[in-house]
Design an enzyme around this catalytic site. Structure first.
Site, PDB file in Angstrom:
ATOM      1  N   GLY A 140       0.816  -1.214   0.000  1.00  0.00           N
ATOM      2  CA  GLY A 140       0.000   0.000   0.000  1.00  0.00           C
ATOM      3  C   GLY A 140       0.843   1.254   0.000  1.00  0.00           C
ATOM      4  O   GLY A 140       0.522   2.235   0.684  1.00  0.00           O
TER       5      GLY A 140
ATOM      6  N   ILE B 122       0.346   7.019   4.295  1.00  0.00           N
ATOM      7  CA  ILE B 122       1.424   6.642   5.209  1.00  0.00           C
ATOM      8  C   ILE B 122       2.407   5.703   4.518  1.00  0.00           C
ATOM      9  O   ILE B 122       3.619   5.802   4.709  1.00  0.00           O
ATOM     10  CB  ILE B 122       0.842   5.981   6.477  1.00  0.00           C
ATOM     11  CG1 ILE B 122      -0.040   6.978   7.234  1.00  0.00           C
ATOM     12  CG2 ILE B 122       1.956   5.478   7.392  1.00  0.00           C
ATOM     13  CD1 ILE B 122      -0.842   6.360   8.368  1.00  0.00           C
TER      14      ILE B 122
ATOM     15  N   SER C 154      -3.591  -0.759  14.657  1.00  0.00           N
ATOM     16  CA  SER C 154      -4.274   0.439  15.147  1.00  0.00           C
ATOM     17  C   SER C 154      -4.665   0.255  16.604  1.00  0.00           C
ATOM     18  O   SER C 154      -4.894  -0.869  17.067  1.00  0.00           O
ATOM     19  CB  SER C 154      -5.535   0.702  14.309  1.00  0.00           C
ATOM     20  OG  SER C 154      -6.338   1.698  14.908  1.00  0.00           O
TER      21      SER C 154
ATOM     22  N   ASN D  84       1.646   3.389  -2.516  1.00  0.00           N
ATOM     23  CA  ASN D  84       1.473   4.423  -3.535  1.00  0.00           C
ATOM     24  C   ASN D  84       0.844   5.702  -2.983  1.00  0.00           C
ATOM     25  O   ASN D  84       0.820   6.732  -3.652  1.00  0.00           O
ATOM     26  CB  ASN D  84       0.620   3.900  -4.697  1.00  0.00           C
ATOM     27  CG  ASN D  84      -0.777   3.503  -4.256  1.00  0.00           C
ATOM     28  OD1 ASN D  84      -0.934   2.485  -3.589  1.00  0.00           O
ATOM     29  ND2 ASN D  84      -1.785   4.287  -4.612  1.00  0.00           N
TER      30      ASN D  84
ATOM     31  N   TYR E 217     -13.226  -3.801  11.118  1.00  0.00           N
ATOM     32  CA  TYR E 217     -11.917  -3.145  11.128  1.00  0.00           C
ATOM     33  C   TYR E 217     -11.198  -3.391  12.453  1.00  0.00           C
ATOM     34  O   TYR E 217     -10.017  -3.761  12.476  1.00  0.00           O
ATOM     35  CB  TYR E 217     -12.086  -1.642  10.896  1.00  0.00           C
ATOM     36  CG  TYR E 217     -10.786  -0.879  10.887  1.00  0.00           C
ATOM     37  CD1 TYR E 217      -9.941  -0.918   9.780  1.00  0.00           C
ATOM     38  CD2 TYR E 217     -10.385  -0.123  11.992  1.00  0.00           C
ATOM     39  CE1 TYR E 217      -8.738  -0.227   9.765  1.00  0.00           C
ATOM     40  CE2 TYR E 217      -9.186   0.572  11.985  1.00  0.00           C
ATOM     41  CZ  TYR E 217      -8.369   0.516  10.872  1.00  0.00           C
ATOM     42  OH  TYR E 217      -7.173   1.199  10.874  1.00  0.00           O
TER      43      TYR E 217
END
Length: 340
Positions: free
Chosen positions: A53, A58, A182, A55, A214
């Protein structure tokens, strides 16, 4: 053990510092530190890193910071066009920067398999693996593999990707796996061994709530890190929390969260600050020989008690392994008999 918790700064909310450990770590950085400041003066030439991830958001700042300090960075992205643009942006900053793209669609286990194969055809070693990619607040949807998307993208596919890269990681001294999780893992509703089965990890539509999915996936990240640290003593494994309500593309699926994150932006971390803990875990010399730890604001913290439960970690590993092996086996059978 002396714990300190603060709720006054949204960048620090919920994090509980672990003041004592068998291997004390001196705090050199904090919530205001940037990824570039963490790497100041460091020479990472000769090292190879994969950032999923990478691109945007963060992940981009993580990849950029490593690349600008000499590390060869592979930006593992679903959208190769956006990945190539990210590479161009990084390379325009400094001559000789080494980075490239790798196609990785975490909603497809076949894509994960192909990405790992493609990497290993080209490289024999992998010093740093940063599992940064993730989705949040998305409508209910099944992946082509039949799993709920949040669960597969945030946990299952990255679990599978890591296992496939065991060889290159094992070929390096002091290789590191950094899993971006997280603080919301504290609100997961997975508490007992019996909770870890397919219908709770990848729920049907009538049981789906995006926030719960999530939170559960973020708990899975830490449990995976705990079990990986136990099973793979040759690699240093870390989990890290980048910061609360960081303004990034993570909230792109919900206008309510886009608005909330925008309002919180003046009080939250910048993307460079949010990338600092990932970069710290991936590169700090003082972390050599340390594994299975959770970090926030570049400092070791205690995750929830549930996240430290070894029985849950072992159960998640077993269920996750069973899920992707059965899925890949079924795909091979379908291909063999030319079934759709």
């Amino acid at each position: 053990m002396n714990h300190t918790t603060t709720y006054t700064d949204p960048r620090l909310a919920f994090a509980t510092e672990c003041r004592e450990s068998s291997q004390p770590i001196r705090q050199r950085f904090d919530s205001t530190s940037t990824a570039l400041s963490v790497l100041h003066g460091r020479d990472l030439r000769g090292k190879i890193a994969i950032v999923t991830g990478a691109n945007t958001g963060i992940g981009f700042e993580t990849a950029r910071s490593l690349a600008l300090h000499g590390c060869k960075v592979i930006l593992a992205c679903r959208d190769l066009e956006k990945g190539a643009e990210a590479v161009r942006r990084i390379q325009s900053e400094k001559e000789g920067v080494m980075c490239e793209t790798l196609h990785l669609d975490l909603s497809s286990l076949c894509s994960v398999n192909k990405a790992a194969d493609e990497f290993q055809q080209k490289y024999r070693t992998l010093n740093i693996l940063i599992l940064n990619a993730g989705v949040f607040a998305i409508p209910y949807e099944l992946t082509q593999d039949g799993f709920e998307t949040t669960f597969q993208v945030n946990h299952l596919s990255q679990f599978y990707f890591t296992l496939l890269l065991k060889g290159p990681l094992q070929n390096c001294h002091n290789s590191r796996v950094v899993i971006v999780t997280s603080e919301s893992h504290r609100f997961a509703n997975l508490k007992k061994v019996e909770d870890f089965h397919r219908l709770t990890l990848s729920p049907p539509p009538y049981k789906y709530w995006f926030m719960e999915s999530y939170n559960n996936s973020k708990l899975c990240n830490i449990l995976f890190a705990q079990e990986l640290a136990k099973r793979w003593p040759f690699v240093n494994v870390f989990c890290c929390h980048p910061g609360n309500m960081v303004s990034s593309s993570l909230c792109r699926y919900s206008w309510i969260f886009r608005l909330t994150f925008a309002l919180a932006r003046p009080f939250a971390k910048s993307l460079q600050q949010a990338a600092s803990t990932s970069v710290y875990c991936a590169s700090a010399p003082e972390l050599e020989g340390i594994t299975g730890c959770y970090f926030s604001n570049c400092y070791r913290c205690d995750p929830s008690k549930t996240a430290l439960n070894p029985q849950l970690a072992e159960r998640l590993w077993f269920v996750s392994e069973k899920m992707f092996t059965s899925c890949m086996k079924n795909k091979k059978l379908r291909e063999k008999f030319q079934l759709k």
